[in-house]
Design a protein around this motif. Structure first.
Motif: not given
Length: 379
Positions: A37-39, A1-18
């Motif tokens: 890395f659950p949660n 379980m992640a620490d409730a005080r810690t917001e998950p780090k956000r990762i953006v994946f850039i792709f395209s359906d080509t």
């Protein structure tokens, strides 16, 4: 379980359906992040052309399928653009037109890391990030022959699938330590133990006592799939043939109507491809990097009958030189290669061993760990 005080780090994946490989690569990495890395991370996939590109660039996913069916035109475009100076000129020319769209992409998607799995997005996004404290990582999803647009020295990391891809980056001015070799990201379901082949064939409803030829043209049923299937059938090998037509409904219907001389089953798009690969003896397919990587993991020797000129040229050379398969660029030669392997099982076994030697079943998880480390280093 992640620490409730810690917001998950956000990762953006850039792709395209080509092409199907960009989406599946991103999904495989996201799956690996969740397993390793659950949660701990929140992820989002953005189709940059559909969601942010101005017209007519937003039509790229729609243009790709017909363009991919005109290989000479595709090859011309690939060859003309494959150079660092040409790419710099291109991006400098179009930057005033796409700048606001790229800046909007970044402003609307605050995150701890941006990951690109599409070669054409790297230079513009890195340029827009120069005023933001956000690390940028490229995951190269072509296997051997890699276009210059994959490599931007301003990226924090450029994760490559093979040593050949790494050497290409070095030749373009990137540092060796900037380019870890991890393999191509593959979904976890392809990386499970093979299990008992006889039981697997029973589960699939296949004949247990005949060698199985698996004929695949990718998710879209691309290439001369029909001609290859007919050529194999004409030779009447002592084997069963499984043909996967993907989303090509017209092809599936034509194949279903045919009277076959050998035991044959025709499928449309299937979710059970990992089981298909583990249960088969020979794979006959186009030289797509994802399919090749999945076949390596399954220890499944392959006969390659077509390739996309440019980025798939090196895939053929790699598979053949490593002894994992053969190049048979016509329906007749592909069928003949099937017969040869069936008549010489020792050759087939050597090719299976080569596949297992080349397999990188931990690639997705290794990439996930590299991304996590990059976020930690940038914190």
């Amino acid at each position: 379980m992640a620490d409730a005080r810690t917001e998950p780090k956000r990762i953006v994946f850039i792709f395209s359906d080509t092409g199907g490989g960009h989406r599946s690569a991103a999904q495989a990495i996201i799956e690996a992040l969740d397993l390793e890395f659950p949660n701990r991370f929140a992820t989002e996939m953005i189709d940059i052309f559909r969601q942010y590109a101005p017209p007519p660039l937003d039509l790229a996913p729609d243009i790709y399928p017909p363009l991919s069916r005109t290989p000479k035109l595709w090859e011309l475009g690939y060859r003309i653009s494959d150079g660092p100076r040409r790419m710099r000129w291109l991006y400098s020319t179009i930057w005033p037109y796409i700048r606001s769209s790229i800046n909007r992409l970044i402003s609307e998607n605050p995150c701890s890391l941006i990951v690109s799995v599409h070669q054409l997005t790297n230079a513009p996004v890195v340029r827009a990030l120069r005023h933001h404290n956000v690390p940028f990582v490229t995951v190269v999803t072509d296997m051997v022959t890699t276009h210059a647009s994959w490599y931007d020295a301003r990226a924090n990391l450029v994760i490559v699938p093979t040593e050949a891809a790494r050497q290409r980056g070095i030749s373009l001015g990137l540092r060796a330590e900037q380019m870890p070799v991890a393999g191509l990201p593959v979904a976890e379901r392809f990386c499970q133990p093979a299990g008992d082949r006889t039981l697997l064939r029973q589960k699939l409803g296949w004949l247990p006592d005949l060698p199985v030829i698996l004929l695949v043209g990718g998710g879209e049923g691309m290439g001369p799939l029909e001609q290859v299937a007919q050529a194999i059938d004409r030779l009447k090998p002592k084997a069963a043939l499984m043909v996967v037509a993907g989303r090509n409904r017209a092809l599936e219907a034509r194949l279903e109507r045919k009277t076959w001389q050998i035991p044959t089953r025709v499928y449309g798009f299937v979710d059970a491809m990992p089981d298909f690969m583990r249960a088969a003896d020979i794979l006959v397919t186009k030289a797509g990097p994802g399919t090749i990587s999945e076949a390596f993991i399954a220890g499944l020797p392959m006969i390659l009958y077509s390739r996309m000129p440019g980025q798939e040229d090196g895939n053929v050379i790699y598979v053949v030189n490593e002894g994992a398969g053969v190049w048979a660029p016509s329906a007749e030669s592909a069928a003949a290669a099937v017969q040869t392997w069936l008549k010489h099982p020792a050759q087939l076994d050597r090719a299976a061993q080569a596949c297992r030697r080349l397999a990188r079943p931990q690639a997705s998880r290794q990439i996930a760990r590299l991304l996590a480390a990059q976020i930690e280093a940038s914190a």
